[in-house]
Structure formats: structure tokens, C-alpha cells
Design an enzyme around this catalytic site. Structure first.
Site, PDB file in Angstrom:
ATOM      1  N   LYS A  38       0.852  -1.187   0.000  1.00 44.27           N
ATOM      2  CA  LYS A  38       0.000   0.000   0.000  1.00 44.27           C
ATOM      3  C   LYS A  38       0.890   1.240   0.000  1.00 44.27           C
ATOM      4  CE  LYS A  38      -1.677   2.852   2.864  1.00 44.27           C
ATOM      5  NZ  LYS A  38      -1.834   4.078   2.020  1.00 44.27           N
ATOM      6  N   GLU A  93      -1.323   7.286  -0.294  1.00 44.92           N
ATOM      7  CA  GLU A  93      -2.397   7.664  -1.210  1.00 44.92           C
ATOM      8  C   GLU A  93      -2.093   8.945  -1.984  1.00 44.92           C
ATOM      9  OE1 GLU A  93      -3.882   8.685   3.034  1.00 44.92           O
ATOM     10  OE2 GLU A  93      -2.546   7.248   2.047  1.00 44.92           O
ATOM     11  N   GLY A 141       6.595   5.418   8.723  1.00 46.50           N
ATOM     12  CA  GLY A 141       5.760   6.603   8.893  1.00 46.50           C
ATOM     13  C   GLY A 141       5.899   7.169  10.285  1.00 46.50           C
ATOM     14  N   ILE A 157       4.995   8.111  14.426  1.00 46.25           N
ATOM     15  CA  ILE A 157       4.833   7.364  15.674  1.00 46.25           C
ATOM     16  C   ILE A 157       3.368   7.065  15.970  1.00 46.25           C
ATOM     17  CG2 ILE A 157       4.943   7.625  18.183  1.00 46.25           C
ATOM     18  CD1 ILE A 157       7.686   8.739  17.942  1.00 46.25           C
ATOM     19  N   GLY A 164       2.125   4.359  13.865  1.00 42.75           N
ATOM     20  CA  GLY A 164       2.820   3.142  14.248  1.00 42.75           C
ATOM     21  C   GLY A 164       2.215   2.496  15.484  1.00 42.75           C
ATOM     22  N   GLU A 193       9.416   1.513  11.047  1.00 45.19           N
ATOM     23  CA  GLU A 193      10.366   2.629  11.112  1.00 45.19           C
ATOM     24  C   GLU A 193       9.548   3.888  11.268  1.00 45.19           C
ATOM     25  OE1 GLU A 193      11.758   5.703  10.160  1.00 45.19           O
ATOM     26  OE2 GLU A 193      13.008   5.159   8.449  1.00 45.19           O
ATOM     27  N   CYS A 213      13.300  11.198   7.217  1.00 48.40           N
ATOM     28  CA  CYS A 213      13.236  10.689   8.588  1.00 48.40           C
ATOM     29  C   CYS A 213      14.579  10.802   9.305  1.00 48.40           C
ATOM     30  CB  CYS A 213      12.745   9.253   8.606  1.00 48.40           C
ATOM     31  SG  CYS A 213      13.797   8.107   7.677  1.00 48.40           S
ATOM     32  N   GLU A 217       9.476  16.104  15.584  1.00 46.84           N
ATOM     33  CA  GLU A 217       9.878  15.968  14.187  1.00 46.84           C
ATOM     34  C   GLU A 217       9.084  16.947  13.317  1.00 46.84           C
ATOM     35  OE1 GLU A 217      10.973  12.216  11.309  1.00 46.84           O
ATOM     36  OE2 GLU A 217       9.097  12.125  12.410  1.00 46.84           O
TER      37      GLU A 217
END
Length: 491
Positions: free
Chosen positions: A175, A178, A228, A230, A233, A250, A284, A385
Site C-alpha cells: 500500500k 495515497e 511513517g 509514531i 505506528g 520505522e 526521517c 519531528e
């Protein structure tokens, strides 16, 4: 305008719902493609196809050398279509086309590396304490893999997942983001051309809240790989608990770049810029948090200011452009909000902090390279971030102080430091709690070395032999050729 479908069980198909999504060029805000927008139902079909191909198809039992040949064939096709892929990547992301070309070269190398590794990781024989017996460890493909790649490096990050999974003998449901699916769709076309059996490679388009959620929750998915943020995740970790599926995550980083007073000054400045401003800081591993020792702090900040002020911002297909746009209007607003927060927290804004004045760039999502000085450890722009072209600079005095501050983050993806002192290199390399530590360099990676983070930067590793091992299970096979009675019970 391009029209693109999804790939499920060897067929290019529209979404069950008939819905579509328009893909926007971040450099001008215009549509470049219309793609199918999948749902949970589409994801379920793809998972079923991958499950069938793994449980009953030939792929897991295909000789490893043949799997490796097909993965290397895909590398050849990526090299053949390098220019088209680079163009699509820049249309998707806004990055300079030259940077996209570098990415395509890396991607071809990644597929070739794992293709070559496919038949090198069969297992090992270990010593057995039982006479007349053998003890063997074998590595087998883990099964059906759901793979969710991010928007910042769409095909590079997809390749980190696809190549080892296919080399190991797994089947995949990919995936892509998008908002940046075009190069992943193209490589799926190349996988079909290469000759992978149907059901082995599936690509489902659509939002993470639907397609990604189904991949994470499905009891028929054996592993979920995600790159992607946190927050997403953590949701995946919760969703994956249904069948305790294996995870490779990650989740980003806030990566310190430490400049000691004895560093090579000019090199450290140059790499500080390289560590942040590629792809407008949407990396990242960006070294957006710079810590500079007292003796050279003022001079270092001044030189950063001078060079940042000269960065050429523009459209990714303009050969003069050094830095392109941010990915979307939504992300641009997020970066603007962080800059406002930094000013409210008391950081000193030296340059940038605004959209460009050039009327030719008004349609795109551009933001000027931004420099904050006199930052403190507890500021949000230091700890969180930002994922944009924003540098924060902090002052430090001692080695012990800067190591403690660098480690005081929930992240642990990467870090770098600059010094000529060999003893300090040994001490600081060991003391920094990050998955990758660069010494007198920054933001370098290569396929043979594993990539991943400590703490909340994620679970598992990608790239290198460890990247292949993530997609395998270890089985212990014990055989006794001279079994003797035990006579423990009821003799």
C-alpha cells in the site's frame, strides 16, 4: 491526465466502490493523475490473493536462485525505465528530478542486492548434544506481508520492503501512500513484466484508515511493515495484536548532528546543510537538530546563515533548483505552525520562516529554508519531528553534556558528530543511543548496512542481511538416527 488502477491477483482493477483520487503535483498544485481509491474490500481481495499464492502457489517453493533471478530481472527493468520513474517520482513528491534519478539508481541496487542474497541465506547446521543426531536451522518465508510505504521517498521505501520479501519467498500486498503512488504503480507493472506469478505481488491504493487498517488487522497477514509517524505506528501495533503478527516499523526520528570545536569546520557546515535540505527536509534521518560547541558556535551559525540564504528554491524540473516544495498544503501548514511555535518559545529566527516571494511559485507548496539559533533542549521544535526545511541550533560546552542532551529524545533513529579526536570518536559512538551513528559524515546509508532505530523510532531493521531475515521464520529441525528407549513411564 494519467489514469491508473490497482493490481490484485495478476489483474489491473478499479476499486470496488468505483472511487478515484486525484494526484497533485506539489510544485504547482495541479492534478497529474487519477488513481483508483481502494477500501477494506479491495484490501481483503488482495490479502486473499496473496494468501492463496503463498499457501498453494509455487512461489514459496520456487528455488531461491530462481526467486533471486526474478528480483534481479526487476532491477534490470528499473534501470531501463530510470528516466520515466524519476519523472514520476518528481511529479509525485516535488523533489528535484536529479535527486529522483539518484533514488532510482539506489532502488535498482537494492533489488539487485536482495536478488543476489536470495540463495545465500538457507540456514545452518548446529552442534547437537545427542549422539547420532543432526540439528539444523532453516530459514523459511514468513508468509503474507502487508507493506505500507510513506510519501516522502515513495519508491525507495517501497523497495526496502518489496525486495527482501520477494527474495525470501513471501507474497506481498503493498500500500503506497495515497498521495504519492505513481512510481509504486509503475514498478508493479515492471514486476508483472518480469514474470512474478499471479498473487505474489499485489498493490492496493487508498487511505491508511481503510487499506492500511485492514492489512494491520487481518488474521491472514503474517507480517506488517510500515514506515511513517509514531502515532500511526502505535495504532498498527495495537491492530496487529489480533494474530500477534510480526512487525517491522520505522517511525521517524529527531536526529542530532553534533559539531565539536575541533571538527573540520567547512566540512561540518556543508554536511549540516546536506543533512537537512534534500527533499525540503522531509527525511526521517534529517539532521535538523544541530548542537555546536561554544568555541565555534557564533562562527558556525553565521556560516549556516550565509549559505542557507543562498539556497535556490523552485520547481523540481528546473535544473537550477536546489530545493523543491513540501508535499501538500496540509503539510505546509504544519511546518508553518512549528515555525510559529519556535518563535513563541523564544528561538531566534535568522532566515526563512515564510513562503517564497516569487510569484511563479505561488501555486506550489513552497517554504523557504529556515534557521533558528539559540534553541533550548526542551523546545518543541527541538524535540518534535518538524519534517520540513527547518534547522535548530543549540550551544553546548562539554562532551558529557551534549551526549546527555542528544539522547534526551523519544527517538533513536540516527545521529552524527564531527571531531578529529580518535578517543572521543570511540566514546561518543558508544554513548549515543541511535540505530545509526555517523562520524564525520551525515545521512549516508547503503544497502548492505541495516537501518532502523532505538526507542520509539521503531522495531526491527531494514536493508542488509537483517532486512532479509525480517521476512523469514527460523525453524529447528532435529533428526535422531539412533533413537534409544527412555523407559521413564510404565516400564
Amino acid at each position: 491526465m494519467m489514469q491508473k488502477k490497482m493490481y490484485i491477483d495478476g489483474q489491473w482493477v478499479d476499486a470496488e466502490s468505483g472511487r478515484t483520487t486525484e494526484i497533485i503535483d506539489p510544485g504547482n498544485g495541479r492534478g497529474v493523475a487519477v488513481v483508483a481509491e481502494g477500501s477494506r474490500d479491495d484490501a481483503k481481495k488482495a490479502i486473499a490473493a496473496a494468501r492463496e499464492a503463498f499457501d498453494y502457489g509455487p512461489w514459496p517453493n520456487t528455488p531461491a536462485s530462481e526467486r533471486g533471478r526474478l528480483v534481479c530481472r526487476l532491477a534490470d527493468l528499473i534501470e531501463r525505465d530510470r528516466e520515466e520513474l524519476a519523472r514520476l517520482e518528481s511529479l509525485d513528491t516535488g523533489k528535484t528530478v536529479e535527486e529522483s534519478r539518484w533514488d532510482m539508481d539506489d532502488i535498482a541496487g537494492i533489488f539487485r542486492y536482495f536478488g543476489g542474497l536470495a540463495d545465500k541465506e538457507g540456514g545452518e547446521v548446529i552442534s547437537s548434544p545427542i549422539p547420532d543426531s543432526t540439528s539444523e536451522l532453516v530459514r523459511e518465508p514468513i508468509g503474507v506481508c502487508g507493506q505500507i510505504s510513506p510519501w516522502n521517498y515513495p519508491l525507495l521505501q517501497a523497495s526496502w520492503k518489496m525486495a527482501p520479501a520477494l527474495a525470501a519467498g513471501c507474497t506481498i500486498v503493498m500500500k503506497p501512500s495515497e498521495i504519492t503512488p505513481l512510481t509504486t504503480i509503475k514498478v508493479t507493472e515492471l514486476a508483472e513484466e518480469a514474470g512474478f506469478p499471479k498473487g505474489v505481488v499485489n498493490t492496493v491504493l487508498g487511505p491508511g484508515s481503510a487499506v492500511g487498517a485492514e492489512l494491520s488487522e487481518s488474521l491472514d497477514v503474517d507480517l506488517i511493515s510500515f514506515t511513517g509517524g509514531i502515532d500511526t505506528g502505535k495504532k498498527i501495533i495495537q491492530a496487529a495484536s489480533g494474530n500477534v503478527k510480526k512487525m517491522a516499523l520505522e517511525l521517524g526520528g529527531k536526529n542530532p548532528n553534533i559539531i565539536f570545536a575541533d571538527a573540520d569546520f567547512d566540512l561540518a557546515v556543508d554536511y549540516a546543510l546536506n543533512g537537512v535540505f534534500f527533499h525540503a527536509g522531509q527525511i526521517c534521518s534529517a539532521g535538523a537538530r544541530i548542537l555546536v560547541q561554544d568555541d565555534i558556535y557564533d562562527a558556525f551559525v553565521e556560516e549556516l546563515h550565509r549559505r542557507i540564504s543562498r539556497i535556490v528554491v523552485g520547481y523540481g524540473f528546473d535544473e537550477k533548483t536546489e530545493m523543491g516544495p513540501l508535499i501538500s498544503a496540509e503539510h505546509l501548514a504544519k511546518v508553518e505552525d512549528y515555525v510559529r511555535i519556535g518563535q513563541e518559545e523564544g528561538a531566534r529566527l535568522l532566515c526563512g520562516g515564510k513562503r517564497p516571494d516569487d510569484p511563479a511559485l505561488e501555486g506550489g507548496f513552497f517554504y523557504m529554508p529556515t534557521l533558528f539559533a539559540d534553541c533550548e533542549n526542551d523546545m518543541r521544535i527541538v524535540q518534535e519531528e518538524v519534517f520540513g526545511p527547518v534547522i535548530t541550533v543549540e550551544r553546548f560546552s562539554t562532551e558529557e553534556e551534549v551526549v546527555q542532551r542528544a539522547n534526551s529524545t523519544v527517538y533513536g533513529l540516527s545521529a552524527g558528530f564531527w571531531t578529529r579526536d580518535p578517543d572521543r570518536i570511540k566514546r561518543v559512538s558508544r554513548a549515543l543511543r541511535f540505530g545509526t551513528v555517523w562520524v564525520n559524515d551525515f545521512n549516508v546509508y547503503f544497502t548492505q548496512a541495516p537501518w532502523g532505530g532505538y526507542k520509539q523510532s521503531g522495531l526491527g531493521r531494514e536493508l542488509g542481511r537483517m532486512g532479509l531475515e525480517e521476512y523469514t521464520e527460523v525453524k529447528h529441525i532435529f533428526q535422531n538416527s539412533n533413537t534409544q528407549p527412555v523407559n521413564w513411564f510404565g516400564k
